[in-house]
Design an enzyme around this catalytic site. Sequence first.
Site, PDB file in Angstrom:
ATOM      1  N   HIS A 202     -17.687 -19.345 -60.840  1.00  0.00           N
ATOM      2  CA  HIS A 202     -19.029 -19.691 -61.166  1.00  0.00           C
ATOM      3  C   HIS A 202     -20.178 -19.247 -61.308  1.00  0.00           C
ATOM      4  O   HIS A 202     -21.342 -19.780 -61.535  1.00  0.00           O
ATOM      5  CB  HIS A 202     -18.762 -21.364 -60.134  1.00  0.00           C
ATOM      6  N   CYS A 325     -26.781 -20.349 -50.051  1.00  0.00           N
ATOM      7  CA  CYS A 325     -26.058 -20.636 -49.148  1.00  0.00           C
ATOM      8  C   CYS A 325     -26.974 -21.437 -47.444  1.00  0.00           C
ATOM      9  O   CYS A 325     -26.543 -21.717 -46.995  1.00  0.00           O
ATOM     10  CB  CYS A 325     -25.219 -19.969 -48.518  1.00  0.00           C
TER      11      CYS A 325
END
Length: 386
Positions: A202, A325
């Site tokens: 991705h 993240c």
Amino acid sequence: MTRPVYLDYNATTPVDPQVQATIAEVLQETFGNPSSSHVYGQQARAVIERGRQQVADLIQAQTSEIVFTASASEANNLAILGTACARQAQGRHLITSAVEHPSVLQPFNYLQQQGWELTVLPVDEFGRVDPGDLEQAIRPDTVLVSIMHANNEVGTIQPIEAIAAITRQHGIPLHVDAAQSAGKIPVEVNALGADLLTLAGHKFYAPKGIGALYIKEGIHPNPILFGAAQERGQRTGTENVPYIAGLGVAAQLARAQLDHDATALRNKRNRLHHALLDAIPDLTLNGHPDQRLPNTLNVSFPGVEGKSLLEKASDRIAASTGSACHADSDEVSGVLGAMGIDVQRAVGAVRLSVGRPTPDAEIDSAATALIDAWQACLSAGRTGSR
């Protein structure tokens, strides 16, 4: 309603239309289990092996050296945990850097909790590891070194070739997390000297949920998942045939367009940087000025918080202050801290990453939005201090 300009390609990329078409075709026509011996299984196996060849071609590897995983995080875990456990009879000392992705640092932290010894190498003000520090850190019981190719927050490219020359001299496997670099700059395993190398679909226009690990012939990590013997016993579980096909097409496109894309991305990034500098002279670049991904611009806006600035501009641009993240965290980036950047400058940092589909008009619109948001934040700060 006009959608905000997307400047977060280091977090994820949209799926390329050719990749989408390939996935849709495989979903419709190739439903067999690739482990089955009948014609439906053989057709699925052929799709996987075509994807494996395309991924191998991107990084100049052998097809037998490509293992498909569900993500780059899984590939990193397999490389680190699997290699460490396979080599523990030879030693229990590991080396990584202070600017690695959590999917590298956390497996190392886990091993450390299990009694392994870990050396974390520092980086300079640009985020680069000094190969001399690695040379000094190596011990007779060192069994694995893991250094990323390019940083996901500031884009700094590590001197992997020099690092690999040292690990090779000592007979230590080198794992390279190339999740951010593949598809943006050349990633060739033999030229780099990598023994294990991680790819994230991705990050170069394939879907989320598919990754790959290059494992050099002769390197044998222990599996970290247990079941049947798919992927030559390295990664159990029925393969995700449609996404492997999509990853293969994405790899093929990245290889064909690499030089063109790198130049185009660099021009877009520099256009954005220059527009911001013209309006904000005290804007500060974070990361290496030259040895940096062509699409990545991490800058600190003076006098404001990066998070507040992006909130102010959220209806006009979509970007981040660092790794996706850690998007919900109020803490200063650990990468910028490792680079020795002071708290005030780190708080004002914003990561802007452009992509293949980003038009120049959106670059100009984004620059205006960021400048307007910076001025609004400054004004609000002055008003609030009275």
